[in-house]
Design a protein around this motif. Structure first.
Motif, mmCIF file in Angstrom:
data_model
loop_
_atom_site.group_PDB
_atom_site.id
_atom_site.type_symbol
_atom_site.label_atom_id
_atom_site.label_comp_id
_atom_site.label_asym_id
_atom_site.label_seq_id
_atom_site.Cartn_x
_atom_site.Cartn_y
_atom_site.Cartn_z
ATOM 1 N N ARG A 208 -22.069 -7.668 -24.581
ATOM 2 C CA ARG A 208 -21.209 -8.141 -23.853
ATOM 3 C C ARG A 208 -20.251 -7.750 -23.680
ATOM 4 N NH1 ARG A 208 -21.639 -13.016 -20.735
ATOM 5 N NH2 ARG A 208 -20.817 -12.007 -18.997
ATOM 6 N N VAL A 209 -19.710 -6.616 -25.289
ATOM 7 C CA VAL A 209 -18.242 -6.810 -25.173
ATOM 8 C C VAL A 209 -17.953 -5.117 -24.266
ATOM 9 C CG1 VAL A 209 -16.372 -5.782 -27.219
ATOM 10 C CG2 VAL A 209 -18.560 -7.127 -27.994
ATOM 11 N N PRO A 210 -16.785 -5.709 -23.399
ATOM 12 C CA PRO A 210 -16.843 -4.561 -22.732
ATOM 13 C C PRO A 210 -16.255 -3.074 -22.967
ATOM 14 C CG PRO A 210 -15.427 -6.335 -22.309
ATOM 15 C CD PRO A 210 -15.423 -6.235 -23.787
ATOM 16 N N SER A 211 -16.338 -2.502 -24.172
ATOM 17 C CA SER A 211 -15.632 -1.721 -24.775
ATOM 18 C C SER A 211 -17.306 -0.628 -24.677
ATOM 19 C CB SER A 211 -14.876 -1.156 -25.414
ATOM 20 O OG SER A 211 -15.083 -1.461 -26.980
ATOM 21 N N LEU A 212 -18.374 -1.113 -24.888
ATOM 22 C CA LEU A 212 -19.570 -1.239 -26.042
ATOM 23 C C LEU A 212 -20.504 -1.162 -24.199
ATOM 24 C CD1 LEU A 212 -18.340 -1.633 -28.310
ATOM 25 C CD2 LEU A 212 -21.027 -2.263 -29.431
ATOM 26 N N ALA A 213 -20.489 -2.096 -23.526
ATOM 27 C CA ALA A 213 -21.527 -2.658 -22.212
ATOM 28 C C ALA A 213 -20.928 -0.860 -21.374
ATOM 29 C CB ALA A 213 -20.363 -3.437 -21.536
ATOM 30 N N ARG A 214 -19.570 -0.359 -21.846
ATOM 31 C CA ARG A 214 -19.190 0.644 -20.887
ATOM 32 C C ARG A 214 -19.897 2.699 -21.006
ATOM 33 N NH1 ARG A 214 -13.550 -1.150 -20.545
ATOM 34 N NH2 ARG A 214 -13.214 -0.211 -22.338
ATOM 35 N N ARG A 215 -20.383 2.219 -22.172
ATOM 36 C CA ARG A 215 -21.290 2.956 -22.826
ATOM 37 C C ARG A 215 -22.436 3.365 -23.059
ATOM 38 N NH1 ARG A 215 -17.870 3.691 -28.876
ATOM 39 N NH2 ARG A 215 -15.848 2.563 -27.758
ATOM 40 N N LEU A 216 -23.272 1.962 -22.388
ATOM 41 C CA LEU A 216 -24.592 1.815 -22.000
ATOM 42 C C LEU A 216 -25.590 2.582 -21.719
ATOM 43 C CD1 LEU A 216 -24.892 -2.518 -21.997
ATOM 44 C CD2 LEU A 216 -25.537 -0.672 -23.756
ATOM 45 N N ASP A 217 -26.267 3.183 -22.292
ATOM 46 C CA ASP A 217 -27.345 4.006 -21.691
ATOM 47 C C ASP A 217 -29.207 3.651 -21.260
ATOM 48 O OD1 ASP A 217 -28.722 6.313 -20.640
ATOM 49 O OD2 ASP A 217 -28.705 7.310 -22.158
ATOM 50 N N PRO A 218 -29.218 2.811 -20.419
ATOM 51 C CA PRO A 218 -28.482 3.271 -18.952
ATOM 52 C C PRO A 218 -28.097 2.202 -18.447
ATOM 53 C CG PRO A 218 -31.201 1.500 -19.090
ATOM 54 C CD PRO A 218 -30.410 2.436 -20.508
ATOM 55 N N PRO A 219 -26.812 2.783 -18.180
ATOM 56 C CA PRO A 219 -25.492 1.963 -17.435
ATOM 57 C C PRO A 219 -25.858 0.878 -16.999
ATOM 58 C CG PRO A 219 -25.829 3.596 -16.290
ATOM 59 C CD PRO A 219 -26.802 4.287 -17.190
ATOM 60 N N LEU A 220 -25.063 -0.425 -17.170
ATOM 61 C CA LEU A 220 -25.174 -1.653 -16.097
ATOM 62 C C LEU A 220 -25.046 -1.087 -14.862
ATOM 63 C CD1 LEU A 220 -22.731 -3.682 -17.722
ATOM 64 C CD2 LEU A 220 -25.000 -3.637 -17.918
ATOM 65 N N ARG A 221 -25.620 -1.784 -14.323
ATOM 66 C CA ARG A 221 -25.744 -1.521 -12.225
ATOM 67 C C ARG A 221 -25.269 -2.918 -11.164
ATOM 68 N NH1 ARG A 221 -27.621 3.532 -10.444
ATOM 69 N NH2 ARG A 221 -29.427 4.766 -12.946
ATOM 70 N N ALA A 222 -24.479 -2.376 -11.397
ATOM 71 C CA ALA A 222 -23.910 -3.907 -10.623
ATOM 72 C C ALA A 222 -23.232 -5.171 -11.214
ATOM 73 C CB ALA A 222 -24.875 -4.529 -8.851
ATOM 74 N N GLY A 223 -22.781 -4.147 -12.210
ATOM 75 C CA GLY A 223 -22.915 -5.804 -13.455
ATOM 76 C C GLY A 223 -23.715 -6.423 -13.745
ATOM 77 N N ARG A 224 -25.738 -5.841 -13.948
ATOM 78 C CA ARG A 224 -26.271 -6.436 -14.495
ATOM 79 C C ARG A 224 -27.052 -4.873 -14.989
ATOM 80 N NH1 ARG A 224 -27.102 -12.174 -15.160
ATOM 81 N NH2 ARG A 224 -29.595 -10.661 -14.800
ATOM 82 N N GLY A 225 -27.867 -5.301 -16.509
ATOM 83 C CA GLY A 225 -28.381 -5.388 -16.755
ATOM 84 C C GLY A 225 -30.250 -5.386 -16.434
ATOM 85 N N ALA A 226 -30.775 -3.909 -16.327
ATOM 86 C CA ALA A 226 -32.426 -3.860 -16.316
ATOM 87 C C ALA A 226 -32.901 -4.689 -17.247
ATOM 88 C CB ALA A 226 -32.709 -2.438 -16.444
ATOM 89 N N ARG A 227 -34.116 -5.005 -17.180
ATOM 90 C CA ARG A 227 -35.207 -5.481 -18.542
ATOM 91 C C ARG A 227 -35.745 -4.357 -18.652
ATOM 92 N NH1 ARG A 227 -36.260 -10.996 -19.190
ATOM 93 N NH2 ARG A 227 -37.912 -10.786 -20.770
ATOM 94 N N PRO A 228 -35.665 -4.060 -20.198
ATOM 95 C CA PRO A 228 -37.254 -2.771 -20.789
ATOM 96 C C PRO A 228 -38.581 -3.062 -20.327
ATOM 97 C CG PRO A 228 -35.826 -3.584 -22.462
ATOM 98 C CD PRO A 228 -35.151 -4.535 -21.116
ATOM 99 N N LEU A 229 -38.996 -2.525 -19.935
ATOM 100 C CA LEU A 229 -40.316 -2.026 -19.164
ATOM 101 C C LEU A 229 -41.409 -2.527 -20.312
ATOM 102 C CD1 LEU A 229 -40.976 1.473 -17.072
ATOM 103 C CD2 LEU A 229 -40.675 -1.264 -16.416
ATOM 104 N N GLY A 230 -41.792 -2.469 -21.737
ATOM 105 C CA GLY A 230 -42.507 -3.240 -22.084
ATOM 106 C C GLY A 230 -41.881 -4.297 -23.310
ATOM 107 N N LEU A 231 -40.518 -5.417 -22.517
ATOM 108 C CA LEU A 231 -40.625 -6.218 -23.259
ATOM 109 C C LEU A 231 -40.970 -7.837 -22.546
ATOM 110 C CD1 LEU A 231 -38.403 -8.215 -25.500
ATOM 111 C CD2 LEU A 231 -36.157 -7.288 -23.716
ATOM 112 N N GLY A 232 -41.728 -8.492 -23.502
ATOM 113 C CA GLY A 232 -41.563 -9.697 -22.659
ATOM 114 C C GLY A 232 -40.896 -10.500 -22.772
ATOM 115 N N ARG A 233 -40.288 -11.210 -23.605
ATOM 116 C CA ARG A 233 -39.773 -12.781 -23.638
ATOM 117 C C ARG A 233 -38.012 -11.892 -24.474
ATOM 118 N NH1 ARG A 233 -39.061 -17.537 -22.338
ATOM 119 N NH2 ARG A 233 -37.628 -18.795 -24.090
#
Length: 289
Positions: A208-233
């Motif tokens: 959630r550090v702003p300078s790192l969050a801005r570089r995420l791939d995939p990027p945040l959408r509407a301020g939210r991160g997506a859940r990886p498909l193969g991740l359980g908990r």
């Protein structure tokens, strides 16, 4: 029992050492803390494997990347990195006099000292200075290594392939990702949707550090991160004094199932301290029994 896979953070480069050897050395150093913490539970001692990628950030990058020591201070940063560091301190809660965004060169050290003092409770002046010194190095190294990972051609792909390869080979139920490693693991699970992980534990995460969050791939959408498909908990643990893990509640942005806070004392950001924490042991025990 499948092994636990660790994904390390900053300050882990071992010069002149083959990646497999470096990974084994790091495991030998930190595994005892995890074993000791798990001793209170009725589980066997787990095998631990590390996904080591620090050598990939070193190769063909500038001399400052993955520096083994020295030079990690605010004055050695680029102007852009100093602006990112100022934004980081604001995110961590700095609200003293002055404008961190307007004058990031002169006052970063002062701002960090004031922030630690405000959050440090009964820390002695000597202890506060030690914390400030350590945090300065951690913030600088985190930003530099994030630059090496995200900005240098092909680096992201190389690191993700290495981490994905270890997870694919070991087929772990549990992945524990520390610091910058949590950022890399999140991206890797997205980039390789065939990977299946029952439990991801992120510790000391700067997602959630702003300078790192801005570089995420995939990027945040509407301020939210997506859940990886193969991740359980997904469990996130952040020390109350860990200014790398700011803001501490990843669940406000990412699909985290449990956000926990702990107090590791002055050893606020190290992987060993997190591995020795009972919250982490309790989280992983159902998956290694």
């Amino acid at each position: 029992m499948a092994p636990i896979v660790l994904v390390h953070g900053i300050f882990n480069y071992l010069a002149g050492v083959e990646p497999q050897v470096a990974a084994a050395r790091h495991v030998a150093r930190c595994r005892p803390r995890l074993v000791e913490s798990l001793a209170r539970f009725p589980v066997d001692e787990p095998e631990v494997v590390m996904a080591y990628y620090a050598d990939l950030l070193r190769r063909d990058t500038p001399a400052w990347s993955q520096s083994p020591g020295g030079g990690e201070n605010f004055t050695s940063m680029t102007a852009g990195q100093r602006r990112d560091a100022a934004e980081w301190l604001v995110t961590a809660g700095y609200c003293g006099p002055g404008d961190p965004q307007g004058r990031p060169t002169e006052f970063l050290r002062t701002w960090l000292d004031q922030l630690v003092g405000a959050r440090g409770g009964r820390l002695s002046r000597i202890a506060q200075e030690q914390v400030v010194n350590r945090l300065e190095r951690v913030i600088v190294a985190s930003l530099r290594e994030a630059d090496a990972y995200t900005a240098w051609p092909g680096r992201r792909e190389l690191v993700q392939e290495r981490v994905a390869g270890v997870i694919r080979r070991e087929a772990p139920a549990v992945v524990i990702a520390h610091s910058l490693g949590s950022y890399i693991t999140y991206e890797t699970l997205h980039a390789h949707p065939d990977l299946e992980v029952e439990l991801l534990v992120t510790v000391g995460s700067p997602l959630r550090v702003p300078s790192l969050a801005r570089r995420l791939d995939p990027p945040l959408r509407a301020g939210r991160g997506a859940r990886p498909l193969g991740l359980g908990r997904w469990v996130n643990i952040a020390d109350v004094g860990d200014l790398v893990a700011v803001p501490p509640k990843l669940g406000e942005v990412f699909p985290v199932d449990a956000d926990e806070t702990c107090d590791n004392g002055i050893d606020f950001h190290s992987l060993g301290a997190y591995l020795g924490n009972g919250l982490l042991a309790a989280a992983i025990t159902p998956y290694i029994s």
